[in-house]
Design an enzyme around this catalytic site. Sequence first.
Site, PDB file in Angstrom:
ATOM      1  N   GLU A 169      72.267  35.735  59.116  1.00 34.21           N
ATOM      2  CA  GLU A 169      73.713  35.586  59.340  1.00 34.21           C
ATOM      3  C   GLU A 169      74.046  34.175  59.815  1.00 34.21           C
ATOM      4  O   GLU A 169      74.629  33.976  60.886  1.00 34.21           O
ATOM      5  CB  GLU A 169      74.195  36.629  60.361  1.00 34.21           C
ATOM      6  CG  GLU A 169      73.992  38.039  59.869  1.00 34.21           C
ATOM      7  CD  GLU A 169      74.597  39.118  60.754  1.00 34.21           C
ATOM      8  OE1 GLU A 169      74.913  40.197  60.250  1.00 34.21           O
ATOM      9  OE2 GLU A 169      74.755  38.883  61.979  1.00 34.21           O
ATOM     10  N   GLU A 358      71.516  44.298  55.010  1.00 35.02           N
ATOM     11  CA  GLU A 358      71.915  45.088  56.179  1.00 35.02           C
ATOM     12  C   GLU A 358      73.174  45.854  55.822  1.00 35.02           C
ATOM     13  O   GLU A 358      74.104  45.287  55.241  1.00 35.02           O
ATOM     14  CB  GLU A 358      72.256  44.205  57.390  1.00 35.02           C
ATOM     15  CG  GLU A 358      71.076  43.614  58.084  1.00 35.02           C
ATOM     16  CD  GLU A 358      71.448  42.897  59.372  1.00 35.02           C
ATOM     17  OE1 GLU A 358      72.404  43.331  60.053  1.00 35.02           O
ATOM     18  OE2 GLU A 358      70.781  41.899  59.680  1.00 35.02           O
TER      19      GLU A 358
END
Length: 464
Positions: A169, A358
């Site tokens: 991320e 995810e």
Amino acid sequence: MFPNNFLWGGATAANQIEGAYNQGGKGLSIQDVLPRGVVHETTDGPTPDNLKLVAIDHYERYAEDIALFAEMGFKVYRFSIAWSRIFPNGDETEPNEEGLAFYDRILDELEKYGIEPLVTISHYETPLHLARHYGGWTNRALIDFFERYARALFTRYRGRIRYWLTFNEINSLLHIPILGGIDKPEPSRQELYQAMHHELVASGRVTRIAHEIDPSNQIGCMILAVPRYPLTPSPLDALATLQASQGDYAFGDIHCRGYYPGYLLRTLREQGIDLDITDADRADLANTVDFVSFSYYMSVCETADPTKQIKGEGNLIGGVPNPTLEASEWGWQIDPVGLRIILNDYWDRWQKPLFIVENGLGAKDVLTATPDGPTVDDSYRIAYMRDHLIQVGEAIEDGVDLLGYTSWGCIDVVSASTAEMSKRYGFIYVDRHDDGSGTLDRYRKKSFHWYRDVIASNGATLTD
Ligand code: BG6
């Protein structure tokens, strides 16, 4: 619907699963000294209430856990390597053999079951020493330290790990600076963007090195994906939506195109930010990724109207709540269609294979006794995942090139944002609680059997 070679699996991160924070020669990472619920600054040392110090003791129980993943039929397992296991302080010249050997053992288990590893090189786990003594990623020196670390991994695990992600991320750095080892409450915009630049250069550089060491290496970037919708049909809301999206797109644009997009240069200019970018940096940035991976949990709305700028409760990276959507117990708004939208959007924009690494529902599960032993009836999680995976199937029909799907926290882990055990995502329940009590025993939830059937049928049971 789903291609035959689709990589079904699950995902975890070292700091949330391993525990053993001071074993095997491991140094401290920022995660070992982050107080619960505070995401800006580390504490003086590990405190007993930090659940990550033990996490779910995967360091000792990895074989049992991987056997359970194999029982579900996983084709791929995403995990991260703890930087501070390999370079305890981050600035040593030689790697820690005990740390490298631990991940050899993980790979041995995965190979036993034919599970493909997908490895995150840096998942919010900057060695504490690099945060305290160098200012984390604000310091250019981290590029070389990261290169040394990544090179050690590519060399040691050559031929054993093919899929790599550089930074988890990466776009979250601008929102939660401590995750990039910037250990102070309010870093300046200049510091934040310089840190971002250093991470991007490091990502490009190690992409080149990975390909040099083994041309079959596949390197991906990893983006926190948030589809953004205008709160109203007003063109100004649409523009605000575009500009907020560009804040995330920038990271994919640079990873896929190899240079800074014009809209980002404008933002930097207008904010008076003068980045230190060398010719060597530009050459590093030009090493583009092989695929784009992302996490997906929620969408948000955007508005240009300052009176409506109410931040969503559970939302860490801006945006206002969507009045048409329900939210999880932690305020994360649930939007399966948003996943189809972001898949199409990213595919159209970058034309690189995508990987959902995810996705999942954090919920408070209750372990109950049944004649077959303790289990959790997590029908809510099955509903969430089914709805999302149906939209994934639609996106594949739309023509999106998707490599695979790894659900987040396939076994219960310590939460990243709240550092709780009670925010559970797993197919496997772990008997550990917010106060640190529990046996650490593992139990199959209802979703365990459901996901096994989804994988076995290559997604066909989703629409039965
Ligand atoms: C992502 C992170 O932001 O979301 C994971 O990459 C994290 O590390 C996951 O665990 C879910 O967030 P949380 O805060 O519910 O654990």
